[in-house]
Design a protein around this motif. Structure first.
Motif, mmCIF file in Angstrom:
data_model
loop_
_atom_site.group_PDB
_atom_site.id
_atom_site.type_symbol
_atom_site.label_atom_id
_atom_site.label_comp_id
_atom_site.label_asym_id
_atom_site.label_seq_id
_atom_site.Cartn_x
_atom_site.Cartn_y
_atom_site.Cartn_z
ATOM 1 N N ALA A 116 0.829 -1.210 0.000
ATOM 2 C CA ALA A 116 0.000 0.000 0.000
ATOM 3 C C ALA A 116 0.862 1.257 0.000
ATOM 4 O O ALA A 116 0.562 2.224 -0.719
ATOM 5 C CB ALA A 116 -0.922 -0.009 1.211
ATOM 6 N N HIS A 125 -3.185 3.542 -8.959
ATOM 7 C CA HIS A 125 -4.505 3.065 -8.566
ATOM 8 C C HIS A 125 -4.650 1.570 -8.816
ATOM 9 O O HIS A 125 -5.497 0.903 -8.233
ATOM 10 C CB HIS A 125 -5.603 3.820 -9.328
ATOM 11 C CG HIS A 125 -5.600 5.291 -9.074
ATOM 12 N ND1 HIS A 125 -5.998 5.846 -7.871
ATOM 13 C CD2 HIS A 125 -5.213 6.323 -9.868
ATOM 14 C CE1 HIS A 125 -5.884 7.167 -7.926
ATOM 15 N NE2 HIS A 125 -5.411 7.491 -9.132
ATOM 16 N N LYS A 128 -4.388 -1.288 -5.962
ATOM 17 C CA LYS A 128 -5.482 -1.650 -5.059
ATOM 18 C C LYS A 128 -5.948 -3.079 -5.292
ATOM 19 O O LYS A 128 -6.320 -3.788 -4.342
ATOM 20 C CB LYS A 128 -6.658 -0.693 -5.249
ATOM 21 C CG LYS A 128 -6.394 0.729 -4.777
ATOM 22 C CD LYS A 128 -7.618 1.597 -4.995
ATOM 23 C CE LYS A 128 -7.353 3.038 -4.542
ATOM 24 N NZ LYS A 128 -8.534 3.905 -4.769
ATOM 25 N N ILE A 131 -3.701 -5.331 -3.384
ATOM 26 C CA ILE A 131 -3.851 -5.247 -1.925
ATOM 27 C C ILE A 131 -5.126 -5.949 -1.476
ATOM 28 O O ILE A 131 -5.115 -6.720 -0.500
ATOM 29 C CB ILE A 131 -3.872 -3.771 -1.476
ATOM 30 C CG1 ILE A 131 -2.531 -3.110 -1.808
ATOM 31 C CG2 ILE A 131 -4.169 -3.668 0.016
ATOM 32 C CD1 ILE A 131 -2.520 -1.622 -1.552
ATOM 33 N N PHE A 132 -6.235 -5.706 -2.187
ATOM 34 C CA PHE A 132 -7.538 -6.188 -1.722
ATOM 35 C C PHE A 132 -7.988 -7.488 -2.386
ATOM 36 O O PHE A 132 -9.004 -8.062 -1.980
ATOM 37 C CB PHE A 132 -8.607 -5.115 -1.946
ATOM 38 C CG PHE A 132 -8.357 -3.857 -1.161
ATOM 39 C CD1 PHE A 132 -8.504 -3.848 0.211
ATOM 40 C CD2 PHE A 132 -7.940 -2.701 -1.796
ATOM 41 C CE1 PHE A 132 -8.265 -2.697 0.947
ATOM 42 C CE2 PHE A 132 -7.697 -1.544 -1.074
ATOM 43 C CZ PHE A 132 -7.854 -1.533 0.304
#
Length: 495
Positions: A116, A125, A128, A131-132
Motif C-alpha cells: 500500500a 490506482h 489496489k 492489496i484487496f
C-alpha cells in the motif's frame, strides 16, 4: 508425501543410545519438513499471483508486460521477503501451536502495508487490486497449505514418526507427570526417550531402572554428557531441589554447541500463554506473571464477536433448527426446547436453552438412576441413559441439541467460548478454587469440549476450565472454535 521413519535411540532397555547416526536421523525429518513448507509457500504464492496477474493481463493485454507483470513479480518477492524477515520458516515454530500462524499472518499483513505504501509513493490506482484481491487470496491459500501440512505432520506423530527425542531431567514425580502429558498429546511432537534423576535411581530405587517404561540413564549432574552422547533434541528440566540457578546456568552453558534445546518447566504449571513474560532486571531473568484479563478492550472485542457470531450462526442454522424442532416433537410428547437453570458469571443464575433430548419428566426420574451414575465428580452422566429419545441420541452425539444456546449468547448470558455452565447444585458444592470458573461467562464450547467432554475425569475438566479462565485470549478462543468443529464431527465423549 514420503514417509519419514524415526529410529529410537534405545533398541532395548539395556541398550546404549546411539551417537551421531541417531542425531542425524532425528533432525532429518525437521529439515525435510521445513523445506517442504518453504517450497509450498513459494509455489502457492506464485500460483495466486500468476492466476490473478493472468486474469488482469487478459483484460489489459496492451500493457501487461509493463505493468501487471511487474506488480505480480514484485508482490511475489515482497511476500517471500516478509516471510523470511518475520522468521515464519523458523524450525522451532513449524508445526507447533498457534505461533506458526501468527507469524504467517503478521508477515502477510506487513506485505500488504508495504504494498500500500508503494502504491501511495508511485500514485498507482492499479495496486489496489493486489492489496484487496491478491493479498487475501495469498493469505487464504498459504494458511490452507500450512494447515494441511500440519495435519499430515500430526498424523505421522500419532504413528510414532517425526518426533523430537527428549531427555527429561528432574524428580521422579515431575518427570512422570511430563511423560504422561507428552504421551497423551503426541501431536505436539515430543517423545521422552531417557530420564535423569538426582541419584540415577528409578521408582523402585533401582540404579539405571525405568520410569513408566523410559530408561533412567544417569544423574542430573551428568545431563549435558548424556545429551552429547545420545543426540537428544530437547532437554526438559522439571522441578527438583537439585536445580539451583547456578546449576541451571551451568547446564545451559554445557549444552552450547549441541543440537539440544533446553526447556525449563516452571513451578507455575497451569499459568501460560500471554500472562507469562520474561524480564531481565539487574541482569536477573525474572518470569513476570500478569493478572488475568476480566475486563478491558479485549473483553469488549470478545463481547462484540460473541453477539455478531451468535446472530450469524442463528441465521445460518435457522432451517436446521426448525427441522430439529419438528423431529423432536414428532419423536416424543413434549415441547421442542428444554429450559434449565444454570449458573453463569459471578454466580448469577440464568435459563439455558437446549433442544429436548429426553422424555418429558426426565428430571423427576433422575433420583431413580443415581446409583448408576457414570459421571465424574459432581457430574451426573449415563452412557446409555434410558431417558434419552431416539432423536435425542443423534442430537447429543453431534451437539446439535446445544444450538438454541446461541440465543443465550445473543442475549449476553453466555459466550461462544468459556467454561461449562454448571447446575446450581453443582456450583453450591464448589470450593474456593473451583469457583474461579464463575469469574467469566460460561461458553457454548470450551477446552472441555475439544478435549473429550464427558469422557474427561472431573479433575481434568476443572483444570481445563481454570486454565481457560487464567490464560484467556482472543487467539485461544479462535483455536478452540476451530477445533470444536472436529470434536463435534467425531462425537467423542458426547452422550
Amino acid at each position: 508425501m514420503q514417509r519419514l521413519d524415526f529410529v529410537s535411540p534405545f533398541p532395548s532397555v539395556s541398550g546404549r543410545p546411539a551417537t551421531g547416526e541417531f542425531l542425524r536421523s532425528s533432525t532429518f525429518w525437521e529439515q525435510r519438513y521445513r523445506r517442504t513448507v518453504i517450497v509450498g509457500d513459494i509455489s502457492v504464492t506464485a500460483f495466486v499471483v500468476v492466476a490473478i496477474g493472468g486474469f488482469l493481463g487478459v483484460r489489459h493485454a496492451s500493457n501487461w508486460h509493463e505493468k501487471w507483470g511487474i506488480l505480480a513479480f514484485g508482490t511475489w518477492l515482497l511476500v517471500l521477503g516478509t516471510l523470511a524477515v518475520s522468521r515464519a520458516w523458523a524450525p522451532g515454530v513449524l508445526g507447533q501451536g498457534a505461533e506458526e500462524f501468527r507469524r504467517l499472518g503478521r508477515s502477510l499483513l506487513t506485505a500488504a502495508v508495504v504494498l500500500a505504501l508503494c502504491g501511495v509513493a508511485v500514485t498507482s490506482h492499479n495496486i489496489k487490486l493486489w492489496i484487496f484481491v491478491a493479498m487475501p487470496g495469498i493469505a487464504l491459500v498459504t494458511m490452507t497449505e500450512r494447515y494441511l501440512l500440519r495435519l499430515w505432520l500430526h498424523k505421522q506423530r500419532k504413528e510414532g514418526r517425526c518426533l523430537r527425542p527428549v531427555l527429561a531431567a528432574g524428580s521422579l514425580a515431575t518427570v512422570g507427570d511430563l511423560i504422561a502429558r507428552i504421551r497423551k498429546f503426541p501431536h505436539l511432537g515430543w517423545r521422552v526417550d531417557a530420564v535423569c534423576t538426582t541419584d540415577a535411581l528409578g521408582p523402585e530405587s533401582e540404579a539405571l531402572g525405568e520410569l513408566d517404561g523410559v530408561p533412567v540413564i544417569g544423574q542430573l549432574a551428568d545431563v549435558a554428557d548424556h545429551v552429547r552422547l545420545g543426540g537428544y533434541r530437547v532437554v526438559a528440566v522439571t522441578p527438583d531441589p537439585h536445580w539451583s540457578p547456578d546449576r541451571l546456568q551451568r547446564l545451559a552453558w554445557n549444552l552450547e554447541g549441541s543440537e539440544a534445546e533446553m526447556v525449563v518447566a516452571p513451578v507455575l504449571m497451569e499459568v501460560a500463554g500471554p500472562r507469562l513474560h520474561i524480564d531481565a532486571v539487574l541482569g536477573i531473568p525474572l518470569v513476570r506473571v500478569s493478572m488475568p484479563t476480566f475486563s478491558g478492550g479485549s473483553r469488549a472485542v470478545k463481547e462484540i464477536v460473541d453477539r455478531l457470531g451468535a446472530a450469524l450462526l442463528l441465521l445460518l442454522f435457522a432451517p436446521l433448527m426448525a427441522l430439529v424442532a419438528l423431529l423432536v416433537m414428532l419423536d416424543s410428547r413434549g415441547g421442542a426446547v428444554y429450559r434449565q437453570r444454570r449458573v453463569g458469571k459471578d454466580g448469577r443464575e440464568f435459563t439455558i436453552l437446549k433442544f429436548r433430548t429426553m422424555v418429558s419428566g426426565a428430571d423427576r426420574a433422575r433420583g431413580l438412576l443415581a446409583d448408576r451414575n457414570e459421571g465424574a465428580g459432581l457430574l451426573f452422566k449415563l452412557r446409555r441413559d434410558p431417558r434419552v429419545t431416539r432423536v435425542g441420541t443423534v442430537l447429543r452425539r453431534y451437539s446439535i441439541d446445544e444450538l438454541p444456546q446461541l440465543l443465550n449468547v445473543l442475549t449476553g448470558s453466555m459466550s461462544l467460548v468459556g467454561p461449562r455452565p454448571p447446575l446450581p447444585e453443582e456450583s453450591a458444592a464448589y470450593g474456593p478454587d473451583i469457583r474461579r470458573r464463575l469469574l467469566v461467562k460460561p461458553g457454548l464450547t470450551g477446552l472441555w469440549q475439544i478435549s473429550g467432554r464427558s469422557d474427561l475425569p472431573w479433575e481434568e475438566a476443572v483444570r481445563l476450565d481454570l486454565r481457560y479462565v487464567e490464560d484467556w485470549s482472543l487467539a485461544l478462543d479462535t483455536v478452540i472454535l476451530w477445533k470444536t468443529l472436529r470434536a463435534v464431527l467425531y462425537g467423542q465423549g458426547a452422550y
